[in-house]
Design a protein around this motif. Sequence first.
Motif, PDB file in Angstrom:
ATOM      1  N   SER A 112      -8.173 -23.779 -39.835  1.00 40.81           N
ATOM      2  CA  SER A 112      -8.216 -22.614 -38.933  1.00 40.81           C
ATOM      3  C   SER A 112      -9.496 -21.801 -39.133  1.00 40.81           C
ATOM      4  N   THR A 113      -9.995 -21.729 -40.381  1.00 42.05           N
ATOM      5  CA  THR A 113     -11.274 -21.030 -40.611  1.00 42.05           C
ATOM      6  C   THR A 113     -12.404 -21.783 -39.917  1.00 42.05           C
ATOM      7  N   PHE A 114     -12.304 -23.113 -40.010  1.00 43.46           N
ATOM      8  CA  PHE A 114     -13.302 -23.964 -39.363  1.00 43.46           C
ATOM      9  C   PHE A 114     -13.356 -23.651 -37.864  1.00 43.46           C
ATOM     10  N   GLU A 115     -12.175 -23.633 -37.241  1.00 44.52           N
ATOM     11  CA  GLU A 115     -12.113 -23.418 -35.790  1.00 44.52           C
ATOM     12  C   GLU A 115     -12.660 -22.028 -35.420  1.00 44.52           C
ATOM     13  N   MET A 116     -12.226 -21.039 -36.188  1.00 43.54           N
ATOM     14  CA  MET A 116     -12.638 -19.670 -35.890  1.00 43.54           C
ATOM     15  C   MET A 116     -14.156 -19.499 -36.050  1.00 43.54           C
ATOM     16  N   THR A 117     -14.683 -20.039 -37.152  1.00 44.01           N
ATOM     17  CA  THR A 117     -16.127 -19.927 -37.399  1.00 44.01           C
ATOM     18  C   THR A 117     -16.907 -20.641 -36.301  1.00 44.01           C
ATOM     19  N   PHE A 118     -16.425 -21.832 -35.945  1.00 37.10           N
ATOM     20  CA  PHE A 118     -17.118 -22.610 -34.924  1.00 37.10           C
ATOM     21  C   PHE A 118     -17.161 -21.844 -33.600  1.00 37.10           C
ATOM     22  N   ARG A 119     -16.021 -21.250 -33.239  1.00 34.95           N
ATOM     23  CA  ARG A 119     -15.964 -20.490 -31.978  1.00 34.95           C
ATOM     24  C   ARG A 119     -16.900 -19.281 -32.022  1.00 34.95           C
ATOM     25  N   GLN A 120     -16.974 -18.656 -33.197  1.00 30.29           N
ATOM     26  CA  GLN A 120     -17.836 -17.469 -33.325  1.00 30.29           C
ATOM     27  C   GLN A 120     -19.317 -17.838 -33.263  1.00 30.29           C
ATOM     28  N   THR A 121     -19.661 -18.933 -33.922  1.00 31.15           N
ATOM     29  CA  THR A 121     -21.088 -19.226 -34.084  1.00 31.15           C
ATOM     30  C   THR A 121     -21.683 -20.061 -32.952  1.00 31.15           C
ATOM     31  N   VAL A 122     -20.853 -20.780 -32.241  1.00 34.16           N
ATOM     32  CA  VAL A 122     -21.409 -21.711 -31.245  1.00 34.16           C
ATOM     33  C   VAL A 122     -22.140 -20.981 -30.121  1.00 34.16           C
ATOM     34  N   LYS A 123     -21.808 -19.695 -29.932  1.00 33.51           N
ATOM     35  CA  LYS A 123     -22.475 -18.939 -28.860  1.00 33.51           C
ATOM     36  C   LYS A 123     -23.516 -17.956 -29.407  1.00 33.51           C
ATOM     37  N   ASP A 124     -23.705 -17.975 -30.721  1.00 33.53           N
ATOM     38  CA  ASP A 124     -24.635 -17.032 -31.335  1.00 33.53           C
ATOM     39  C   ASP A 124     -26.082 -17.507 -31.143  1.00 33.53           C
ATOM     40  N   ALA A 125     -26.895 -16.651 -30.523  1.00 36.98           N
ATOM     41  CA  ALA A 125     -28.263 -17.061 -30.183  1.00 36.98           C
ATOM     42  C   ALA A 125     -29.100 -17.373 -31.421  1.00 36.98           C
ATOM     43  N   PHE A 126     -28.889 -16.624 -32.509  1.00 35.11           N
ATOM     44  CA  PHE A 126     -29.674 -16.884 -33.719  1.00 35.11           C
ATOM     45  C   PHE A 126     -29.345 -18.273 -34.277  1.00 35.11           C
ATOM     46  N   ILE A 127     -28.058 -18.602 -34.212  1.00 34.31           N
ATOM     47  CA  ILE A 127     -27.634 -19.898 -34.736  1.00 34.31           C
ATOM     48  C   ILE A 127     -28.150 -21.021 -33.837  1.00 34.31           C
ATOM     49  N   LEU A 128     -28.100 -20.783 -32.536  1.00 34.46           N
ATOM     50  CA  LEU A 128     -28.660 -21.778 -31.611  1.00 34.46           C
ATOM     51  C   LEU A 128     -30.125 -22.030 -31.941  1.00 34.46           C
ATOM     52  N   PHE A 129     -30.831 -20.944 -32.261  1.00 34.98           N
ATOM     53  CA  PHE A 129     -32.244 -21.112 -32.601  1.00 34.98           C
ATOM     54  C   PHE A 129     -32.396 -21.931 -33.875  1.00 34.98           C
ATOM     55  N   ALA A 130     -31.653 -21.524 -34.929  1.00 36.09           N
ATOM     56  CA  ALA A 130     -31.803 -22.190 -36.234  1.00 36.09           C
ATOM     57  C   ALA A 130     -31.382 -23.661 -36.173  1.00 36.09           C
ATOM     58  N   VAL A 131     -30.346 -23.941 -35.392  1.00 36.28           N
ATOM     59  CA  VAL A 131     -29.791 -25.294 -35.390  1.00 36.28           C
ATOM     60  C   VAL A 131     -30.475 -26.188 -34.351  1.00 36.28           C
ATOM     61  N   LEU A 132     -30.840 -25.612 -33.211  1.00 36.00           N
ATOM     62  CA  LEU A 132     -31.391 -26.462 -32.153  1.00 36.00           C
ATOM     63  C   LEU A 132     -32.892 -26.259 -31.923  1.00 36.00           C
ATOM     64  N   PHE A 133     -33.283 -25.032 -31.646  1.00 35.93           N
ATOM     65  CA  PHE A 133     -34.657 -24.821 -31.196  1.00 35.93           C
ATOM     66  C   PHE A 133     -35.702 -25.026 -32.301  1.00 35.93           C
ATOM     67  N   GLN A 134     -35.446 -24.408 -33.465  1.00 31.86           N
ATOM     68  CA  GLN A 134     -36.447 -24.522 -34.529  1.00 31.86           C
ATOM     69  C   GLN A 134     -36.669 -25.981 -34.957  1.00 31.86           C
ATOM     70  N   PRO A 135     -35.596 -26.743 -35.230  1.00 26.21           N
ATOM     71  CA  PRO A 135     -35.824 -28.150 -35.589  1.00 26.21           C
ATOM     72  C   PRO A 135     -36.511 -28.947 -34.474  1.00 26.21           C
ATOM     73  N   LEU A 136     -36.183 -28.579 -33.231  1.00 30.23           N
ATOM     74  CA  LEU A 136     -36.788 -29.272 -32.097  1.00 30.23           C
ATOM     75  C   LEU A 136     -38.296 -29.020 -32.044  1.00 30.23           C
ATOM     76  N   ILE A 137     -38.671 -27.771 -32.251  1.00 28.26           N
ATOM     77  CA  ILE A 137     -40.101 -27.422 -32.220  1.00 28.26           C
ATOM     78  C   ILE A 137     -40.814 -28.079 -33.406  1.00 28.26           C
ATOM     79  N   ILE A 138     -40.153 -28.040 -34.577  1.00 25.91           N
ATOM     80  CA  ILE A 138     -40.763 -28.678 -35.756  1.00 25.91           C
ATOM     81  C   ILE A 138     -40.892 -30.186 -35.519  1.00 25.91           C
ATOM     82  N   ALA A 139     -39.893 -30.783 -34.877  1.00 28.53           N
ATOM     83  CA  ALA A 139     -39.954 -32.224 -34.591  1.00 28.53           C
ATOM     84  C   ALA A 139     -41.120 -32.537 -33.656  1.00 28.53           C
ATOM     85  N   MET A 140     -41.284 -31.723 -32.615  1.00 32.03           N
ATOM     86  CA  MET A 140     -42.391 -31.959 -31.673  1.00 32.03           C
ATOM     87  C   MET A 140     -43.738 -31.852 -32.370  1.00 32.03           C
ATOM     88  N   LEU A 141     -43.846 -30.801 -33.185  1.00 39.72           N
ATOM     89  CA  LEU A 141     -45.089 -30.570 -33.918  1.00 39.72           C
ATOM     90  C   LEU A 141     -45.379 -31.742 -34.865  1.00 39.72           C
TER      91      LEU A 141
END
Lengths: 268, 267
Positions: free
Chosen positions: A18-47
């Motif tokens: 239940s903690t897993f589900e709650m945390t996932f729901r909270q963080t999946v829409k968080d813009a900072f987390i989206l950046f850290a998990v998706l955008f930053q690695p993507l930019i580093i990968a391109m570079l």
Amino acid sequence: MASIRPFYLTKYLRVIASTFEMTFRQTVKDAFILFAVLFQPLIIAMLALWMLKDKGGQYIIFVVIGSGMTGLWSSLLFISGNGITVERWMGTLESLVAAPTPIQVVVIGKNLANVLQSLGSMVVSYILVSFIFGYPLSIAQPWLFLISLIITVVSFVCFGIIIASLFILNPDVQRWQNGLEFPVYILCGFLFPIALLPGWTTPLSYLLTPYWAALALHASAQGTGTIANISFAWGVMLGYSILYLFLSKRLFRVILKKARVDATLSMH
Amino acid sequence: MFHSLLLNIRLFFRGAVLSYIALFRWFTPPAYLASKVIAPLSYMLFFVVLGTFATGKESASFYIIGNSVQMAAMSGIYGVTMSIGGDRWDGTLPYLFATPANRLALFVGRAAIHVLDGILGVFLGLFWGITLLGLDVSKTDPLVLSVVILITTFSTSGFGLLLGALSLLTRNIMFVNNTVFFLLLIFSGANLNLSLLPEWMQTISWSLPLTRGIASARKIISGSAFIEIAPLMGTEFLIGVLYILLGFLLFRWFEFKAKRKGTLEVM
């Protein structure tokens, strides 16, 4: 956590789920987390793709794994690291420490959600490289890679417990958070071999779980490691995980004392 | 007229200092060391080692200079944007918009200390480059290099002011900041020879701050004279002015709309 009987195990698994589900729901829409998990690695990968272009095709999968590892580490440091501190900010920490379920179990559920979510870094890097840049990608030793990935998740979850405990116990340590992101990218050889670094840094790399995770994942993905090498890295990661769990038990004892006996947990 | 000018100058400087203090009120010595010294140094080391791994040790100076000048974006992007956005998050925006204060002095003042901070950051980066990584600056004219750093930091802060105005329209300032900062690592040429990029990306690169500043710093450190980089620096300065004007227009538009519709703190 000392006396885990089947009844407790089921109960704890339910709390973790239940903690897993709650945390996932909270963080999946968080813009900072989206950046850290998706955008930053993507930019580093391109570079990194452009920078390592002349190194040849075998480095493409190295970039995918390495940039994914940067996302894993950044999310562990900033999201899992703040896992308990966030409860303090929200005023829910006291309720958590007062609950009969050990707080470690709650933190494990939170970290598991964060770490699994941050595996998205690798998926995104894979999609970028494979579909957008059109490079052919293959995992040389898929089974070894899969096992490495599972053990990486376990070791990152355990490492996250230590980081979160240290951050809540000593806010001065948390103030170093911004300064801890790139040193680990460097010391753990996410995107270049640590042999390029001065010799005195090597023991520091060995002390870091992400280094062994990067070693196992790079080697199994590129097919450059023997089973002996990779399983040694697994062993070290599992060993560290046990050590972290043991240490976390002591750290949480201090946290609980601050909360229940001294009533100073929220006073920083 | 003269009195009004004096008032605006006072507003500019007081706003500059107070917004900087407000932004970094949480800074303790360890936090300062981590954010302003360790983080920039480690980020520079990461890209320098990655770059030399990719292209050889002889190209180390390319990455050292590029990433040192890129430090201007740490203050110029994060600091300036947060200074503008901070007024909204701290609840001081309504008071600000209720005052008769000159908006241009108020708006541009938010960037002033960050320009100085950015200059310090670039020099610190170069210092690390010289002492830890062996950057050769024997052919450099320090005065010309200082001018390059000043103009580049100014133009980057101008860009930060535009982002700051944008931050009033979104809840996710940090998302915008972080994404722009990391995209600049590609587009500014700090870590890549821009000719490697597709043409459309090069067009974006040359319309952004930092690109010409980094190129100029590389030339000056390799021994070129000011005259060779003067056109680049002139354009870099104009780009900075253009971004400030765009940011100011957006800031005024936001104020106008927010006052008319009562949406000052809605978004």
